[in-house]
Design an enzyme around this catalytic site. Sequence first.
Site, PDB file in Angstrom:
ATOM      1  N   GLN A  95      76.448 -29.593 -34.582  1.00  0.00           N
ATOM      2  CA  GLN A  95      77.360 -28.447 -34.445  1.00  0.00           C
ATOM      3  C   GLN A  95      78.585 -28.656 -35.327  1.00  0.00           C
ATOM      4  O   GLN A  95      79.217 -29.720 -35.280  1.00  0.00           O
ATOM      5  CB  GLN A  95      77.797 -28.276 -32.976  1.00  0.00           C
ATOM      6  CG  GLN A  95      78.598 -27.000 -32.758  1.00  0.00           C
ATOM      7  CD  GLN A  95      78.954 -26.740 -31.292  1.00  0.00           C
ATOM      8  OE1 GLN A  95      78.777 -27.604 -30.443  1.00  0.00           O
ATOM      9  NE2 GLN A  95      79.455 -25.549 -31.009  1.00  0.00           N
ATOM     10  N   HIS A 101      76.913 -20.381 -30.880  1.00  0.00           N
ATOM     11  CA  HIS A 101      76.124 -19.478 -31.724  1.00  0.00           C
ATOM     12  C   HIS A 101      74.672 -19.909 -31.685  1.00  0.00           C
ATOM     13  O   HIS A 101      74.359 -21.084 -31.565  1.00  0.00           O
ATOM     14  CB  HIS A 101      76.640 -19.445 -33.167  1.00  0.00           C
ATOM     15  CG  HIS A 101      76.830 -20.796 -33.776  1.00  0.00           C
ATOM     16  ND1 HIS A 101      77.921 -21.586 -33.501  1.00  0.00           N
ATOM     17  CD2 HIS A 101      76.058 -21.507 -34.625  1.00  0.00           C
ATOM     18  CE1 HIS A 101      77.824 -22.724 -34.164  1.00  0.00           C
ATOM     19  NE2 HIS A 101      76.697 -22.714 -34.843  1.00  0.00           N
TER      20      HIS A 101
END
Length: 136
Positions: A95, A101
């Site tokens: 990430q 997301h």
Amino acid sequence: MKNDNCIFCKIANGEIPSKTLYEDEKYRVILDLGPAAKGHALILPKDHYANLYELPEEACGDVMKLAKKMAKHMTEKLHCDGFNLVQNNGECAGQTVFHFHMHLIPRYKEDGQNINWKPGNPSSEELEEVRKEICE
Ligand code: 5GP
Ligand code: ZN
């Protein structure tokens, strides 16, 4: 619930322009600026949640339903041969933007990408230890 220092809050809420594929009251789907393959997109909630741990359960359902809808539509339009859903949580998991997301990645036979891992080879006993660690 927005975070003033978060670029995906600004994109999701239209303060920074993006190549938007879909938008509703709570979500925006945008093209990724560094695509793994043609059509690589991101589902962004308009509210700020850093990761899956913070995402409310109801939103988890919304995101998965939207992922399916987008995958179906994008596959019809782009004629891709497969599709990856990828969702990273934490730096060690890849990430880089700390606003939840979901990656929508159309895949093509000759795209040369490799979203993969090196498989381990644990014994049945080792797997059982892990199962116990998780379940007991
Ligand atoms: P992560 O590594 O956190 O799972 O994914 C972050 C993704 O966001 C990457 O694929 C990266 O290319 C994409 N990205 C980073 N900044 C921006 C941006 O400003 N706009 C868009 N559209 N994508 C971005
Ligand atoms: Zn945010």
